[in-house]
Scaffold this motif. Structure first.
Motif, PDB file in Angstrom:
ATOM      1  N   LEU A 190       0.844  -1.194   0.000  1.00 31.10           N
ATOM      2  CA  LEU A 190       0.000   0.000   0.000  1.00 31.10           C
ATOM      3  C   LEU A 190       0.880   1.245   0.000  1.00 31.10           C
ATOM      4  O   LEU A 190       1.833   1.344   0.785  1.00 31.10           O
ATOM      5  CB  LEU A 190      -0.912   0.009   1.235  1.00 31.10           C
ATOM      6  CG  LEU A 190      -1.812   1.240   1.406  1.00 31.10           C
ATOM      7  CD1 LEU A 190      -2.847   1.310   0.279  1.00 31.10           C
ATOM      8  CD2 LEU A 190      -2.503   1.214   2.767  1.00 31.10           C
ATOM      9  N   LYS A 191       0.538   2.179  -0.855  1.00 33.76           N
ATOM     10  CA  LYS A 191       1.204   3.478  -0.823  1.00 33.76           C
ATOM     11  C   LYS A 191       0.577   4.301   0.295  1.00 33.76           C
ATOM     12  O   LYS A 191      -0.585   4.701   0.210  1.00 33.76           O
ATOM     13  CB  LYS A 191       1.050   4.187  -2.172  1.00 33.76           C
ATOM     14  CG  LYS A 191       1.835   5.484  -2.266  1.00 33.76           C
ATOM     15  CD  LYS A 191       1.687   6.100  -3.654  1.00 33.76           C
ATOM     16  CE  LYS A 191       2.470   7.403  -3.754  1.00 33.76           C
ATOM     17  NZ  LYS A 191       2.298   8.037  -5.082  1.00 33.76           N
ATOM     18  N   VAL A 192       1.335   4.542   1.352  1.00 31.20           N
ATOM     19  CA  VAL A 192       0.799   5.224   2.522  1.00 31.20           C
ATOM     20  C   VAL A 192       1.191   6.696   2.563  1.00 31.20           C
ATOM     21  O   VAL A 192       0.711   7.459   3.411  1.00 31.20           O
ATOM     22  CB  VAL A 192       1.260   4.539   3.829  1.00 31.20           C
ATOM     23  CG1 VAL A 192       0.663   3.146   3.933  1.00 31.20           C
ATOM     24  CG2 VAL A 192       2.787   4.495   3.907  1.00 31.20           C
ATOM     25  N   HIS A 193       2.073   7.086   1.667  1.00 29.47           N
ATOM     26  CA  HIS A 193       2.584   8.451   1.635  1.00 29.47           C
ATOM     27  C   HIS A 193       3.117   8.682   0.230  1.00 29.47           C
ATOM     28  O   HIS A 193       3.435   7.721  -0.489  1.00 29.47           O
ATOM     29  CB  HIS A 193       3.703   8.595   2.683  1.00 29.47           C
ATOM     30  CG  HIS A 193       4.246   9.970   2.838  1.00 29.47           C
ATOM     31  ND1 HIS A 193       5.256  10.465   2.053  1.00 29.47           N
ATOM     32  CD2 HIS A 193       3.929  10.973   3.707  1.00 29.47           C
ATOM     33  CE1 HIS A 193       5.550  11.693   2.425  1.00 29.47           C
ATOM     34  NE2 HIS A 193       4.757  12.032   3.425  1.00 29.47           N
ATOM     35  N   ARG A 194       3.230   9.923  -0.186  1.00 28.67           N
ATOM     36  CA  ARG A 194       3.701  10.194  -1.548  1.00 28.67           C
ATOM     37  C   ARG A 194       5.108   9.651  -1.800  1.00 28.67           C
ATOM     38  O   ARG A 194       5.499   9.429  -2.957  1.00 28.67           O
ATOM     39  CB  ARG A 194       3.676  11.690  -1.829  1.00 28.67           C
ATOM     40  CG  ARG A 194       4.628  12.510  -0.983  1.00 28.67           C
ATOM     41  CD  ARG A 194       4.482  13.985  -1.258  1.00 28.67           C
ATOM     42  NE  ARG A 194       5.390  14.782  -0.435  1.00 28.67           N
ATOM     43  CZ  ARG A 194       5.425  16.106  -0.443  1.00 28.67           C
ATOM     44  NH1 ARG A 194       4.597  16.766  -1.235  1.00 28.67           N
ATOM     45  NH2 ARG A 194       6.279  16.746   0.325  1.00 28.67           N
ATOM     46  N   VAL A 220       2.303   8.132   7.520  1.00 27.97           N
ATOM     47  CA  VAL A 220       1.080   7.769   6.802  1.00 27.97           C
ATOM     48  C   VAL A 220       0.279   9.050   6.576  1.00 27.97           C
ATOM     49  O   VAL A 220      -0.067   9.740   7.540  1.00 27.97           O
ATOM     50  CB  VAL A 220       0.234   6.752   7.594  1.00 27.97           C
ATOM     51  CG1 VAL A 220      -1.051   6.421   6.834  1.00 27.97           C
ATOM     52  CG2 VAL A 220       1.034   5.490   7.882  1.00 27.97           C
ATOM     53  N   SER A 223      -4.842  11.085   3.868  1.00 27.73           N
ATOM     54  CA  SER A 223      -5.686  10.540   2.805  1.00 27.73           C
ATOM     55  C   SER A 223      -5.545   9.026   2.663  1.00 27.73           C
ATOM     56  O   SER A 223      -6.444   8.362   2.146  1.00 27.73           O
ATOM     57  CB  SER A 223      -5.343  11.211   1.472  1.00 27.73           C
ATOM     58  OG  SER A 223      -3.978  11.000   1.145  1.00 27.73           O
ATOM     59  N   ASN A 224      -4.418   8.461   3.117  1.00 30.40           N
ATOM     60  CA  ASN A 224      -4.186   7.018   2.981  1.00 30.40           C
ATOM     61  C   ASN A 224      -4.441   6.241   4.274  1.00 30.40           C
ATOM     62  O   ASN A 224      -4.447   5.011   4.265  1.00 30.40           O
ATOM     63  CB  ASN A 224      -2.749   6.752   2.532  1.00 30.40           C
ATOM     64  CG  ASN A 224      -2.494   7.202   1.105  1.00 30.40           C
ATOM     65  OD1 ASN A 224      -3.262   6.910   0.204  1.00 30.40           O
ATOM     66  ND2 ASN A 224      -1.424   7.941   0.902  1.00 30.40           N
ATOM     67  N   ARG A 225      -4.653   6.940   5.360  1.00 31.37           N
ATOM     68  CA  ARG A 225      -4.829   6.267   6.646  1.00 31.37           C
ATOM     69  C   ARG A 225      -6.082   5.388   6.661  1.00 31.37           C
ATOM     70  O   ARG A 225      -6.057   4.267   7.167  1.00 31.37           O
ATOM     71  CB  ARG A 225      -4.900   7.300   7.772  1.00 31.37           C
ATOM     72  CG  ARG A 225      -5.068   6.665   9.147  1.00 31.37           C
ATOM     73  CD  ARG A 225      -5.004   7.698  10.255  1.00 31.37           C
ATOM     74  NE  ARG A 225      -5.351   7.105  11.538  1.00 31.37           N
ATOM     75  CZ  ARG A 225      -4.543   6.379  12.279  1.00 31.37           C
ATOM     76  NH1 ARG A 225      -3.310   6.149  11.874  1.00 31.37           N
ATOM     77  NH2 ARG A 225      -4.943   5.871  13.426  1.00 31.37           N
ATOM     78  N   GLU A 227      -7.559   3.825   4.185  1.00 34.39           N
ATOM     79  CA  GLU A 227      -7.335   2.595   3.424  1.00 34.39           C
ATOM     80  C   GLU A 227      -6.450   1.634   4.199  1.00 34.39           C
ATOM     81  O   GLU A 227      -6.668   0.416   4.187  1.00 34.39           O
ATOM     82  CB  GLU A 227      -6.700   2.919   2.075  1.00 34.39           C
ATOM     83  CG  GLU A 227      -6.400   1.710   1.202  1.00 34.39           C
ATOM     84  CD  GLU A 227      -7.627   0.888   0.853  1.00 34.39           C
ATOM     85  OE1 GLU A 227      -7.481  -0.342   0.678  1.00 34.39           O
ATOM     86  OE2 GLU A 227      -8.735   1.464   0.787  1.00 34.39           O
TER      87      GLU A 227
END
Length: 235
Positions: A190-194, A220, A223-225, A227
């Motif tokens: 998972l992409k948790v950060h740019r 994190v 916006s990704n937290r 998910e």
């Protein structure tokens, strides 16, 4: 039809180049002794047919097919008869030529290549293998290094490079986060950060807007937290 040759033997390439030149409907656009050179060429050019050797230093013809996305039609050219059964598990492989090649046999292979439908690279059985691929290859100092996907814990963007952290060692590769994200299984990574992709199975602890993987604290983004929380098997 645009075609290329990939064979580490110079004489084999010369013979193939001569045979190809006798076919008006074949346009040889590249002849390579190195798999990485061929991969880079394919990423930038349209090719309909590859004449591919099986045995090359540190890389087999089958490795090559699995490395490129949507491989074109392939004619295997090899001195080894032992891989014919394995070869035809791949829909993209339209014929199997054993060296030394005579002209009538070569001409027959070209006819088969012309009549074969365009494919996306593999049979249904092999599609299942692709969906559960266990490794990928990276180019480091002109060598292709195999990385087991299960061993990857963190991928970090660093300008024009990415840092791949595995259980055994770290690798710095000239690539982008987006490219490697496409290679990794979405149910595991998972992409948790740019700037970060993580293996969610390697998470040790989560606190506020960060996760702990090994000794690394990874941020994190907000916006990704959500998910990430969906992925966790919470009690």
């Amino acid at each position: 039809m645009n075609c290329i040759i990939l064979d580490d033997e110079e004489m084999a390439r010369v013979i193939l180049e001569q045979m190809i030149s006798n076919h008006l409907n074949l346009n040889l656009v590249g002849s390579f002794s190195n798999a990485m050179q061929a991969i880079k060429f394919l990423n930038q050019n349209q090719v309909g047919l590859i004449f591919l050797d099986i045995h090359m230093p540190d890389f087999t013809g089958f490795d090559f097919i699995q490395t490129i996305k949507n491989p074109p039609k392939v004619i295997l050219v090899t001195s080894d008869k032992n891989f014919a059964i394995e070869a035809f598990e791949y829909v993209c492989i339209v014929d199997y030529l054993v060296k030394p090649i005579d002209v009538p046999r070569f001409d027959k292979a070209i006819v088969k290549a012309e009549l074969a439908p365009k494919t996306d690279g593999s049979s249904n059985e092999n599609k299942e293998k692709e969906d559960t691929v266990n490794e990928f290859y990276v180019n480091i100092d002109r060598r292709l290094i195999k990385i087991e996907i299960a061993s990857v814990s963190i991928v970090e963007a660093k300008g024009d490079y990415i840092l791949i952290k595995t259980d055994a060692k770290n690798y710095t590769v000239h690539s982008t986060l987006k490219k490697i994200e496409e290679k990794l299984p979405k149910d595991q990574f998972l992409k948790v950060h740019r700037s970060y992709i993580i293996n969610t199975r390697k998470i040790i602890d989560i606190e506020d807007n960060s996760v702990l993987i090994g000794k690394d604290v990874i941020p994190v983004s907000r916006s990704n937290r959500q998910e990430l929380m969906k992925r966790l098997n919470l009690l």
